[in-house]
Design an enzyme around this catalytic site. Structure first.
Site, PDB file in Angstrom:
ATOM      1  CD  GLN A  28       4.019 -12.750   6.474  1.00  0.00           C
ATOM      2  OE1 GLN A  28       3.910 -13.489   5.491  1.00  0.00           O
ATOM      3  NE2 GLN A  28       3.230 -11.717   6.664  1.00  0.00           N
ATOM      4  CG  HIS A  74       9.085 -16.399   6.877  1.00  0.00           C
ATOM      5  ND1 HIS A  74       8.240 -15.554   6.188  1.00  0.00           N
ATOM      6  CD2 HIS A  74       8.316 -17.442   7.289  1.00  0.00           C
ATOM      7  CE1 HIS A  74       7.018 -16.074   6.171  1.00  0.00           C
ATOM      8  NE2 HIS A  74       7.037 -17.213   6.840  1.00  0.00           N
ATOM      9  N   GLY A  95       1.009  -4.402   6.580  1.00  0.00           N
ATOM     10  CA  GLY A  95       1.878  -4.516   5.410  1.00  0.00           C
ATOM     11  C   GLY A  95       2.101  -5.927   4.933  1.00  0.00           C
ATOM     12  CG  ASN A 152      -2.112  -3.611   2.825  1.00  0.00           C
ATOM     13  OD1 ASN A 152      -1.744  -3.002   1.823  1.00  0.00           O
ATOM     14  ND2 ASN A 152      -1.773  -4.885   3.052  1.00  0.00           N
ATOM     15  CD  GLU A 198      -2.723  -3.949  -2.668  1.00  0.00           C
ATOM     16  OE1 GLU A 198      -2.742  -3.240  -3.682  1.00  0.00           O
ATOM     17  OE2 GLU A 198      -2.170  -5.058  -2.609  1.00  0.00           O
ATOM     18  CB  CYS A 258       1.902   0.952   7.912  1.00  0.00           C
ATOM     19  SG  CYS A 258       3.414   0.238   7.306  1.00  0.00           S
TER      20      CYS A 258
END
Ligand code: BV8
Ligand code: ZN
Length: 277
Positions: free
Chosen positions: A117, A135, A224, A250, A252, A268
């Site tokens: 992304q 993107h 991530g 991640n 979290e 990471c």
């Protein structure tokens, strides 16, 4: 009866790395889905749930066609700042671990592909070849008039934006007149960043190819990303729903964590090299 893996994972912050490496060793087609978190340790700020802040604005409010129409100078300040920032940044061990794993697997007739992304091109800089940029990229412009797309790594992108774009909430908007914003060499039309803004569709070919990779992978890494932006947010859950193992990397847990077979908590830049070497 054996405890379902997700229940086991629910209790521990991190899953069993040995179990993951067993799955990774046998995987023939790995898809790595990455978001802003993979570039955090390179010094590129994340959006934090697509709600990232620059000055007093939320990324979601500026990365839109409406904002560009209303105030192209402000939107160009936002992108010019991120271009100049990223040009001084390097891939971190997480990007490098993916690029090296791609090469190792290819020698073994296995495939690793990255679907990102991110628009910072750090995967490309790290040497990843099998790459889909969902993107777009900070380093291409598209002409709003003739549509021509060009690579552009100029810093500043145009004289009027030199030194502009400070993220400081109190920074004055540069209010550059449209004529002095980046212009097309061919038709003098106003250029825009070649990225996908909120409310804009993704490139259908990129989307179709990414979907093909997801439909045929036998292991998915989701690295991530807060998984809040669609359609990218649906990809890992789709793979998981097919019964294919998904490993989340991640700092979290996220909305998807419960449905993924593996979750490795931590930066990471440290966890991914351990998982993929
Ligand atoms: C579309 C390019 C069809 C620009 C980006 C309501 C409900 C559902 C959907 C929508 C809705 N309203 C609108 C929508 C659609 C919208 C959307 O999903 N909005 C969200 C916010 C609800 N989506 C779109 O508009 C997409 N197009 O749907 O087309 C269509 C067409 C016409 C009309 C309608 C629909 C286009 C979306 C693309 C937008 N462009 N980027 C630019 O960058 O400037 S999105 C941008 O934000 C990023 O590319 C990325 O996708 C997203 C940020 O997410 P992350 O990458 O996950 O980053 P984030 O900061 O959020 O999280 C970082 C994560 O890393 C965290 O989890 C953190 O814990 C972790 N982390 C941090 N450090 C580390 C770490 N992990 C490991 N190690 C570390 N060291
Ligand atoms: Zn043009």
């Amino acid at each position: 009866t054996s405890t379902p893996i997700t229940a086991v994972m629910r209790k521990q912050p991190s899953s069993d790395m040995a179990a993951f490496r067993e799955v990774f060793k046998n995987a023939k087609h790995v898809v790595a889905l990455t978001g802003a978190g993979i570039s955090a340790e390179s010094g590129v700020p994340t959006f934090r749930g697509a709600g990232g802040f620059w000055r007093r604005y939320n990324a979601q409010d500026i990365a839109t066609p409406g904002a560009f129409l209303a105030n192209p100078s402000l939107v160009w300040e936002f992108y010019s700042y991120r271009r100049d920032l990223v040009l001084s940044k390097k891939p971190n061990p997480a990007h490098i671990a993916l690029a090296e794993a791609e090469k190792r697997l290819a020698d073994d007739d296995r495939r690793l592909v990255v679907i990102t992304q991110n628009i910072d091109e750090l995967h490309k800089d790290a040497g990843t070849k099998n790459l889909y940029e969902l993107h777009g990229t900070l380093f291409k412009t598209r002409c709003t008039k003739c549509g021509s797309i060009n690579e552009n790594r100029d810093s500043p992108i145009c004289p009027a934006l030199a030194g502009k774009g400070s993220p400081d909430p109190d920074a004055e908007d540069a209010r550059v007149v449209e004529g002095e914003l980046p212009r097309c060499k061919k038709c003098t039309g106003l250029l825009r960043p070649h990225v996908v803004w909120f409310g804009e569709s993704l490139d259908p070919d990129v989307l179709m190819n990414a979907q093909k990779e997801l439909d045929s992978c036998d292991l998915c890494l989701v690295i991530g990303t807060s998984s809040v932006v669609y359609p990218a947010a649906m990809f890992a859950p789709e793979v998981s729903a097919r019964g294919v193992p998904v490993a989340e990397f991640n700092i979290e847990s996220t909305s998807g964590t419960e449905t993924f077979g593996f979750h490795f908590e931590g930066p990471c830049g440290s966890t991914l090299p351990k998982a993929l070497h």
